[in-house]
Design a protein around this motif. Structure first.
Motif, short mmCIF file in Angstrom:
data_model
loop_
_atom_site.label_atom_id
_atom_site.label_comp_id
_atom_site.label_asym_id
_atom_site.label_seq_id
_atom_site.Cartn_x
_atom_site.Cartn_y
_atom_site.Cartn_z
N GLY A 157 50.55 -18.18 -20.04
CA GLY A 157 51.57 -17.04 -20.72
C GLY A 157 52.84 -16.86 -19.72
O GLY A 157 54.00 -16.58 -19.99
N LEU A 158 52.12 -16.43 -18.36
CA LEU A 158 53.42 -16.21 -17.55
C LEU A 158 54.34 -17.22 -17.04
O LEU A 158 55.55 -17.13 -17.24
CB LEU A 158 52.54 -15.80 -16.09
CG LEU A 158 53.62 -15.76 -15.01
CD1 LEU A 158 54.04 -14.12 -15.14
CD2 LEU A 158 52.80 -15.72 -13.81
N LEU A 159 53.70 -18.67 -17.18
CA LEU A 159 54.54 -19.64 -16.89
C LEU A 159 55.45 -20.00 -18.25
O LEU A 159 56.48 -20.55 -18.05
CB LEU A 159 53.67 -21.00 -16.95
CG LEU A 159 52.65 -20.93 -15.51
CD1 LEU A 159 52.18 -22.28 -15.26
CD2 LEU A 159 53.78 -20.57 -14.17
N GLY A 160 55.27 -19.66 -19.36
CA GLY A 160 55.72 -19.88 -20.71
C GLY A 160 57.12 -18.88 -20.55
O GLY A 160 58.11 -19.34 -20.98
N ASN A 161 57.04 -17.61 -20.05
CA ASN A 161 57.92 -16.54 -19.94
C ASN A 161 58.85 -17.31 -18.82
O ASN A 161 60.14 -17.23 -19.10
CB ASN A 161 57.44 -15.31 -19.62
CG ASN A 161 57.05 -14.39 -20.79
OD1 ASN A 161 56.57 -14.90 -21.73
ND2 ASN A 161 57.62 -13.09 -20.43
N LEU A 162 58.33 -17.72 -17.87
CA LEU A 162 59.27 -18.03 -16.68
C LEU A 162 60.21 -19.35 -17.02
O LEU A 162 61.23 -19.45 -16.76
CB LEU A 162 58.41 -18.51 -15.59
CG LEU A 162 57.80 -17.25 -14.95
CD1 LEU A 162 56.96 -17.75 -13.64
CD2 LEU A 162 58.75 -16.27 -14.31
N LYS A 163 59.39 -20.04 -17.99
CA LYS A 163 59.93 -21.37 -18.35
C LYS A 163 61.30 -21.00 -19.47
O LYS A 163 62.37 -21.74 -19.17
CB LYS A 163 59.00 -22.24 -19.22
CG LYS A 163 59.90 -23.42 -19.77
CD LYS A 163 59.06 -24.39 -20.69
CE LYS A 163 59.78 -25.43 -21.28
NZ LYS A 163 58.87 -26.16 -22.21
N LYS A 164 61.19 -20.18 -20.27
CA LYS A 164 62.16 -19.65 -21.28
C LYS A 164 63.36 -19.00 -20.27
O LYS A 164 64.47 -19.37 -20.48
CB LYS A 164 61.77 -18.78 -22.01
CG LYS A 164 60.79 -19.34 -23.08
CD LYS A 164 60.19 -18.20 -24.19
CE LYS A 164 59.46 -19.14 -25.31
NZ LYS A 164 59.24 -17.94 -26.57
N GLU A 165 62.92 -18.08 -19.42
CA GLU A 165 64.08 -17.49 -18.82
C GLU A 165 64.80 -18.42 -17.65
O GLU A 165 66.21 -18.42 -17.61
CB GLU A 165 63.49 -16.35 -17.80
CG GLU A 165 63.12 -15.04 -18.91
CD GLU A 165 62.12 -14.20 -18.03
OE1 GLU A 165 62.05 -14.22 -16.86
OE2 GLU A 165 61.66 -13.43 -19.18
N TRP A 166 63.91 -19.34 -17.09
CA TRP A 166 64.62 -20.30 -16.18
C TRP A 166 65.57 -21.29 -16.98
O TRP A 166 66.50 -21.97 -16.33
CB TRP A 166 63.77 -20.93 -15.16
CG TRP A 166 63.54 -20.21 -14.18
CD1 TRP A 166 62.63 -19.29 -13.46
CD2 TRP A 166 64.65 -20.28 -12.89
NE1 TRP A 166 63.03 -18.71 -12.29
CE2 TRP A 166 63.97 -19.31 -12.09
CE3 TRP A 166 65.76 -20.91 -12.66
CZ2 TRP A 166 64.89 -19.14 -10.47
CZ3 TRP A 166 66.49 -20.62 -11.60
CH2 TRP A 166 65.81 -19.90 -10.44
#
Length: 272
Positions: free
Chosen positions: A218-227
């Motif tokens: 989930g953390l990586l999913g958030n980071l992916k969207k923002e990056w």
């Protein structure tokens, strides 16, 4: 030479304005819940903006006060900066290219699996030292506690669009079959052996699913969207800087040609 210097100065002033926008975007990114807990992702954009501001300021001053050696330094550093920015854009695209949400029947939000993400990101969150720091940061935040106030019943929760971080860290995986009491309290799993995360789930408000692979995903999913959003800014910046650099090089070359021609005229007049 005056015209060429003016063009170079104007372009570098525009680059300075662009650098301020990049710094602002970096500050916004650093304030997000996920990047706040992942320190190495908080500063790249701000650093890029500051470096661009300094390099552009050097070009602006060199053009305004006609300092040739400063313009040469500016052109060299700008070329290095463009190459480094291009490498960062490619790197960011590669590591965020993988990882997608999986739809869940009866729920509006997606769930994420750690194995779907790139090896570089996956290895970072799987590192115990790194994850313990991230987990401590997340558990001390209001990330999950605010869900209790927003969603008083399962119906409201299941039709909501939770972020990857919320669905991964605050709620047990749907495959476990837990029964809803409130968004952060679940009981009586139907299939606790379906996933290792089912056994890692805890109703302790400081634990929840912070130890789960779903939370890391989930953390990586958030980071992916923002990056992905940030990468758009970086690509636009890269294209703009290449354009500025090419015009700056042309203007500098023209200025040097004008200077040689001026000296030739002075020498020709003196000889006559």
């Amino acid at each position: 030479m005056a015209v060429s210097n003016t063009i170079t100065g104007v372009l570098n002033f525009a680059a300075m304005v662009l650098s301020v926008l990049i710094i602002g975007s970096g500050i916004w990114l650093a304030s997000k819940q996920d990047t706040e807990c992942v320190k190495f992702l908080r500063w790249p954009l701000i650093t890029i903006g500051v470096i661009l501001l300094l390099v552009s300021a050097a070009g602006f001053v060199g053009a305004l006060w006609r300092v040739p050696y400063l313009l040469v330094i500016y052109l060299i550093f700008m070329l290095v900066f463009i190459i480094a920015l291009l490498a960062l854009v490619i790197f960011a695209f590669v590591i965020t290219n993988k990882g997608r949400g999986h739809s869940v029947a009866g729920r509006n939000y997606d769930e994420y699996q750690l194995n779907d993400f790139s090896g570089w990101l996956r290895h970072y969150v799987e590192n115990t030292k790194h994850w313990n720091k991230i987990k401590s940061c997340l558990s001390s935040s209001k990330l999950c506690s605010q869900l209790d106030q927003r969603y008083p019943s399962a119906q409201y929760l299941f039709i909501s669009h939770l972020t990857p971080l919320e669905s991964g860290c605050c709620i047990p995986p749907s495959v476990c079959g837990y029964s809803f009491v409130n968004p952060t309290y679940w009981i009586n799993p139907v299939n606790q052996n379906a996933d290792i995360d089912c056994m890692l789930w805890s109703n302790d408000q400081m634990q929840l699913c912070y130890n789960c692979n779903s939370c890391k995903a989930g953390l990586l999913g958030n980071l992916k969207k923002e990056w992905r959003k940030i990468n758009i800014i970086l690509i636009v910046t890269l294209v703009a800087l290449i354009w500025v650099y090419l015009i700056g090089c042309s203007a500098f070359r023209n200025a040097q040609t004008e200077e040689l021609f001026r000296r030739y005229k002075i020498g020709f007049s003196f000889n006559n």
